[in-house]
Structure formats: C-alpha cells, structure tokens
Scaffold this motif. Structure first.
Motif, PDB file in Angstrom:
ATOM      1  N   TYR A   1      25.243  61.836  89.784  1.00 16.31           N
ATOM      2  CA  TYR A   1      25.663  61.242  91.063  1.00 16.31           C
ATOM      3  C   TYR A   1      25.807  59.729  90.955  1.00 16.31           C
ATOM      4  N   PHE A   2      26.542  59.180  91.897  1.00 10.00           N
ATOM      5  CA  PHE A   2      26.504  57.740  92.114  1.00 10.00           C
ATOM      6  C   PHE A   2      25.921  57.496  93.497  1.00 10.00           C
ATOM      7  N   VAL A   3      24.836  56.723  93.529  1.00  4.50           N
ATOM      8  CA  VAL A   3      24.273  56.311  94.807  1.00  4.50           C
ATOM      9  C   VAL A   3      24.881  54.941  95.124  1.00  4.50           C
ATOM     10  N   ILE A   4      25.594  54.871  96.250  1.00  5.90           N
ATOM     11  CA  ILE A   4      26.262  53.624  96.610  1.00  5.90           C
ATOM     12  C   ILE A   4      25.525  52.976  97.785  1.00  5.90           C
ATOM     13  N   TYR A   5      25.057  51.770  97.554  1.00  4.13           N
ATOM     14  CA  TYR A   5      24.266  51.062  98.557  1.00  4.13           C
ATOM     15  C   TYR A   5      25.094  49.908  99.117  1.00  4.13           C
ATOM     16  N   ASP A   6      25.226  49.890 100.446  1.00  6.96           N
ATOM     17  CA  ASP A   6      25.988  48.835 101.099  1.00  6.96           C
ATOM     18  C   ASP A   6      25.004  47.790 101.625  1.00  6.96           C
ATOM     19  N   THR A   7      24.996  46.596 101.040  1.00  6.65           N
ATOM     20  CA  THR A   7      23.982  45.591 101.387  1.00  6.65           C
ATOM     21  C   THR A   7      24.153  45.063 102.811  1.00  6.65           C
ATOM     22  N   GLU A   8      25.394  44.970 103.290  1.00  6.33           N
ATOM     23  CA  GLU A   8      25.613  44.446 104.642  1.00  6.33           C
ATOM     24  C   GLU A   8      25.148  45.428 105.713  1.00  6.33           C
ATOM     25  N   GLU A   9      25.532  46.680 105.541  1.00  8.90           N
ATOM     26  CA  GLU A   9      25.217  47.676 106.553  1.00  8.90           C
ATOM     27  C   GLU A   9      23.871  48.351 106.304  1.00  8.90           C
ATOM     28  N   GLY A  10      23.351  48.184 105.100  1.00  7.48           N
ATOM     29  CA  GLY A  10      22.103  48.862 104.744  1.00  7.48           C
ATOM     30  C   GLY A  10      22.278  50.365 104.605  1.00  7.48           C
ATOM     31  N   LEU A  11      23.521  50.797 104.394  1.00  8.30           N
ATOM     32  CA  LEU A  11      23.819  52.228 104.328  1.00  8.30           C
ATOM     33  C   LEU A  11      23.810  52.739 102.896  1.00  8.30           C
ATOM     34  N   VAL A  12      23.451  54.009 102.768  1.00  9.86           N
ATOM     35  CA  VAL A  12      23.475  54.644 101.452  1.00  9.86           C
ATOM     36  C   VAL A  12      24.445  55.815 101.487  1.00  9.86           C
ATOM     37  N   LYS A  13      25.323  55.862 100.488  1.00 12.00           N
ATOM     38  CA  LYS A  13      26.255  56.988 100.381  1.00 12.00           C
ATOM     39  C   LYS A  13      26.131  57.557  98.964  1.00 12.00           C
ATOM     40  N   THR A  14      26.141  58.867  98.845  1.00  3.98           N
ATOM     41  CA  THR A  14      26.052  59.459  97.508  1.00  3.98           C
ATOM     42  C   THR A  14      27.315  60.256  97.209  1.00  3.98           C
ATOM     43  N   ILE A  15      27.878  60.019  96.034  1.00  2.00           N
ATOM     44  CA  ILE A  15      29.036  60.844  95.630  1.00  2.00           C
ATOM     45  C   ILE A  15      28.718  61.567  94.329  1.00  2.00           C
ATOM     46  N   GLU A  16      29.240  62.767  94.210  1.00  2.00           N
ATOM     47  CA  GLU A  16      29.058  63.541  92.994  1.00  2.00           C
ATOM     48  C   GLU A  16      30.022  62.993  91.937  1.00  2.00           C
ATOM     49  N   ASN A  17      29.562  62.856  90.715  1.00  2.84           N
ATOM     50  CA  ASN A  17      30.418  62.325  89.658  1.00  2.84           C
ATOM     51  C   ASN A  17      31.347  63.409  89.122  1.00  2.84           C
ATOM     52  N   LYS A  18      32.645  63.242  89.370  1.00  3.08           N
ATOM     53  CA  LYS A  18      33.623  64.227  88.873  1.00  3.08           C
ATOM     54  C   LYS A  18      33.746  64.175  87.352  1.00  3.08           C
ATOM     55  N   GLY A  19      33.401  63.030  86.795  1.00  6.85           N
ATOM     56  CA  GLY A  19      33.507  62.871  85.339  1.00  6.85           C
ATOM     57  C   GLY A  19      32.556  63.771  84.577  1.00  6.85           C
ATOM     58  N   GLN A  20      31.452  64.132  85.241  1.00  8.56           N
ATOM     59  CA  GLN A  20      30.427  64.945  84.614  1.00  8.56           C
ATOM     60  C   GLN A  20      30.990  66.242  84.035  1.00  8.56           C
ATOM     61  N   MET A  21      31.890  66.882  84.755  1.00 13.57           N
ATOM     62  CA  MET A  21      32.428  68.162  84.322  1.00 13.57           C
ATOM     63  C   MET A  21      33.768  68.023  83.597  1.00 13.57           C
ATOM     64  N   SER A  22      34.189  66.790  83.393  1.00 10.49           N
ATOM     65  CA  SER A  22      35.495  66.560  82.791  1.00 10.49           C
ATOM     66  C   SER A  22      35.482  66.885  81.297  1.00 10.49           C
ATOM     67  N   GLY A  23      36.555  67.525  80.820  1.00 11.08           N
ATOM     68  CA  GLY A  23      36.652  67.873  79.403  1.00 11.08           C
ATOM     69  C   GLY A  23      36.716  66.627  78.538  1.00 11.08           C
ATOM     70  N   GLY A  24      37.481  65.655  78.963  1.00  6.71           N
ATOM     71  CA  GLY A  24      37.591  64.389  78.248  1.00  6.71           C
ATOM     72  C   GLY A  24      37.806  63.282  79.252  1.00  6.71           C
ATOM     73  N   GLY A  25      37.617  62.062  78.836  1.00 10.70           N
ATOM     74  CA  GLY A  25      37.834  60.935  79.738  1.00 10.70           C
ATOM     75  C   GLY A  25      36.876  60.904  80.913  1.00 10.70           C
ATOM     76  N   ALA A  26      35.607  61.275  80.657  1.00 17.66           N
ATOM     77  CA  ALA A  26      34.600  61.325  81.722  1.00 17.66           C
ATOM     78  C   ALA A  26      34.400  59.953  82.356  1.00 17.66           C
ATOM     79  N   GLY A  27      34.284  58.948  81.507  1.00 18.36           N
ATOM     80  CA  GLY A  27      34.064  57.592  82.005  1.00 18.36           C
ATOM     81  C   GLY A  27      35.221  57.129  82.874  1.00 18.36           C
ATOM     82  N   ILE A  28      36.428  57.516  82.495  1.00 17.97           N
ATOM     83  CA  ILE A  28      37.620  57.132  83.250  1.00 17.97           C
ATOM     84  C   ILE A  28      37.611  57.790  84.632  1.00 17.97           C
TER      85      ILE A  28
END
Lengths: 131, 295
Positions: free
Chosen positions: A25-52
C-alpha cells in the motif's frame, strides 16, 4: 503538502515497506488537512515495470514527497521529471517516518538503487527476474 | 543420411516443413549437443532459437553468413498535439507509458509494440518508430541451412526475435534448438513445432524440469520423445518416470570424459564412432515415431 509512504498495511500505524514498486500500500498523508488516504499498489501484481506502475499512481495522486526504502531507476526518473522528491527511510512506523521527515531528519534520495531489489520474498534481496 | 522420410510426413502449416523442437526444461542438459549432432546425422536444418545465448554455431561453424536486423515498434509522442489526457498510459498493459505532470514518458524496453496506445489516442499524437533489438543470421554447413536469432545485450524481450526467426523457416526438416525452461521463449518456439524432443539428464533437477517440459508439450498436443543425455548406468530415475508416463525414450547418451573433451574443444561428438552410432539410432527412432504420430 502530500506525503506518500510505501507501507505494509493500511494506516499510519503500519510498518514502512522498504520496497517501493512491490509494496502492498501507499499511505498518503496530507499535512494541510491532516487527512490520511490509503491506496493499494497496482505495481505489486504487475508482471514487469512494477516501479513504473506504482510511480504512475503516486503522480496521479498529486503527491509532493515520497518516503520509501529503495527505488529503481525507472521510478526514480519519473519522480525527477514530475518534481516529486524522494526520501529514504528504514523499516519503521509510517507515522514516525512522516514525523522524521517533518523534522528534516530524512535523507533525500539522489541516486536510484538496483533494479528488481524488491522482488522475491523478504526485503532488499537481489533477484534475477522480470519476465 | 538420405531418404529422410519426414518431408513426406506433412506439417500443420502444410508447406513442406517438418519442425522438431528440442527442449529440456533444465538448462545444460544438452539441447544444443543433441540438435547440432542430430542435424549433421539427419541432414535436417539447424535453427537456434535460444536467442539470449545462441551457441549452436560454435559447433557447426556455418559459412556464408547473411544477416538481417530485427526491429520492433515503439510509440513516439508528438508533444504539440498531445493534451496529456493520459489515455495511452492507462491502456498500456506493460507499464511502458507514464503520464507525468509535464509529458508522456516512454520506457521502450517494456513496450511490446502492440499499438494499443495509438488506437486510444484521440489527438493522433502518437506515431510509431522502429528500433533494432536483435539480428537473424543464416549460413551453410554443407547442405544444411543454419539459422539463429541473436538478442542484443540488455534487451529484455526475446519473443519478437524468435518469431521473426521461425516465420521464415527453410522447407524440409528443421531442428529447432529452444531456450531452456518453459518460459515465453520456449512457448513461442513450440507454436511453430510439429513434434518435440525432450533432452534430460539423470538428476533431480533434470527430472523435475522434464516433468514441466512434458506438461508443456502435452498442452500443445505435440508428439514427443525423450533423449537421456549424460546417462549413468546406475541411475534409472528417468526411465522409471518415462515408463510410468508411457513416454518413448528415443535414445540414451552415455556420460564419458572423451565426449566432454570433444565437446569442449568445439567439435561434434559424432566424430567419435561410438556416439555416431548412438545418434544414428536416435535418427532411426525419430523416423519411426514422428510420421505415424503426426497424423
């Protein structure tokens, strides 16, 4: 400012995953709003080019700063081109990593690490792969 | 050497070709040794599809080499037309295109040349260029045609080179020396095969990977047989497995120092009379097996 941290699970109490492209996952923290959003990393299941694939998600989320352990050349260049700064951190709590960044105690990543470093089980093990 | 009956056996393409793939699963079992020596004994053409490290030419040393470059397509973005809508990056299944805040970035080595990005681009901002990823070489060894594909160092995708190589095969019988493993490279070679020879050795890895190779050729419904290389008289694990699975053993090649010496000096092991006899027997077996299996 939006800070994305590569993470093993979904909230600020999770441990930071030192792998960028293959983290869960990526945990995204917004410093101004104090909000936290989490997104699932699509690269994790990628055959190649995960980082991309992971980097594309981060860019789409309009993030300003990424905190992770290692990053390959492709993702590194994408962030460079998108004016997103990358900071290196060890495997600690996501919340602590954000705190350390705010205090200016994290080191900026100025060079990419080896490709495929996050492949296979465990962390940082070199692995020949990518088919 | 003459009277090779395979030509009449017909093939799936129906163009007077019989393509026999030589694969193994495990690397280093002797695919190239079997392919090159069998080519010489049977008069079949030799096609090296192990494009990441083709080594058959070391033994056959073909002459009059002709070369042809292998090129693949990649998208080129016209930034004056591009509106950064990001549709091309979204449609790309291989993560080859990324929309950054300023532009569309291409990672050309991930591009499979599928043109999906070009189809979805509403601005017609994408055209396609070509880049070289490898070479096809063709030469002569006596009357045999020898071909091989060479993938350039650093290129990750071998399949386009293999496809190009196999699309222009000579007529007659072709022995296709495949890459090790059961990866895309082997699968794309098998798509052009009418039969297969599985080369293995009596070891745990040899047997383990043979089982995977058997599964693969069975999924292609290809007639096949096994050659046991580096055979050691005390170890019959391959024979036991083949008996249980009802797989034909085409030949058994003994593990000897003198064969290794001939091989390591770049010569053909059929130069040794004992080995020549073994290869002639394998050739005879193949003539028996493939025609009736093919129909």
């Amino acid at each position: 400012m939006k800070i994305a941290v590569s993470s093993m699970s979904k909230d600020l109490n999770s441990m930071l995953d030192v792998r960028f492209g293959r983290c869960n996952y990526f945990v995204i923290y917004d410093t101004e709003e104090g909000l936290v959003k989490t997104i699932e990393n699509k690269g994790q299941m990628s055959g190649g080019g995960a980082g991309i694939a992971a980097a594309q998600q981060i860019i789409d989320e309009d993030v300003d700063v990424v905190i992770t352990g290692n990053m390959g050349l492709n993702a590194f260049n994408l962030f460079k081109n998108s004016d997103i700064k990358v900071y290196r951190c060890g495997s600690i709590k996501v919340e602590t990593a954000v705190q350390l960044f705010k205090e200016g105690k994290l080191e900026e990543l100025t060079q990419a690490g080896p490709a495929h470093a996050g492949m296979g089980m465990g962390t940082g093990r070199r692995f020949r792969g990518g088919r | 050497m003459q009277g090779w009956a395979w030509e009449q056996a017909g093939d799936s393409e129906g163009e007077g070709r019989l393509n026999i793939a030589i694969l193994s699963g495990k690397g280093g079992t002797g695919k190239t040794t079997i392919s090159t020596n069998l080519s010489v004994i049977t008069g079949a053409n030799y096609i090296d599809c192990d494009v990441e490290e083709p080594n058959g030419f070391i033994f056959l040393k073909p002459s009059q080499i002709k070369r042809e470059e292998v090129k693949v397509d990649y998208p080129v973005v016209d930034s004056s037309r591009c509106t950064l809508c990001g549709e091309c990056a979204k449609v790309c299944q291989f993560n080859a295109l990324v929309k950054t805040k300023k532009d569309i970035m291409l990672f050309e080595k991930l591009c499979h040349g599928c043109h999906a990005c070009g189809i979805v681009c509403k601005q017609s901002a994408l055209t396609f260029g070509k880049r070289i990823i490898g070479t096809i070489e063709e030469g002569q060894y006596g009357n045999l045609i020898c071909k091989r594909g060479i993938l350039n160092v650093g290129e990750p995708m071998a399949v386009p080179v293999i496809r190009r190589l196999l699309k222009n095969l000579p007529t007659g019988t072709n022995l296709i020396d495949c890459a090790p493993g059961t990866s895309c490279n082997v699968v794309s070679s098998l798509q052009y095969a009418d039969g297969a020879i599985l080369v293995t050795e009596p070891s745990s890895f040899g047997l383990h990977d043979l089982k995977m190779a058997v599964q693969l050729v069975r999924s292609f419904n290809l007639p096949f047989g096994v050659v046991i290389n580096k055979h050691n008289i005390e170890d019959d694990r391959i024979q036991t497995y083949c008996e249980k699975e009802n797989i034909e053993i085409l030949g058994v090649i003994p593990y000897r120092r003198e064969a290794a010496e001939v091989y390591s000096s770049g010569k053909m092991i059929v130069e040794l009379p004992e080995y020549k006899e073994i290869f002639e027997e394998i050739a005879e077996r193949l003539r028996e097996v493939f025609p009736w299996n093919l129909q």
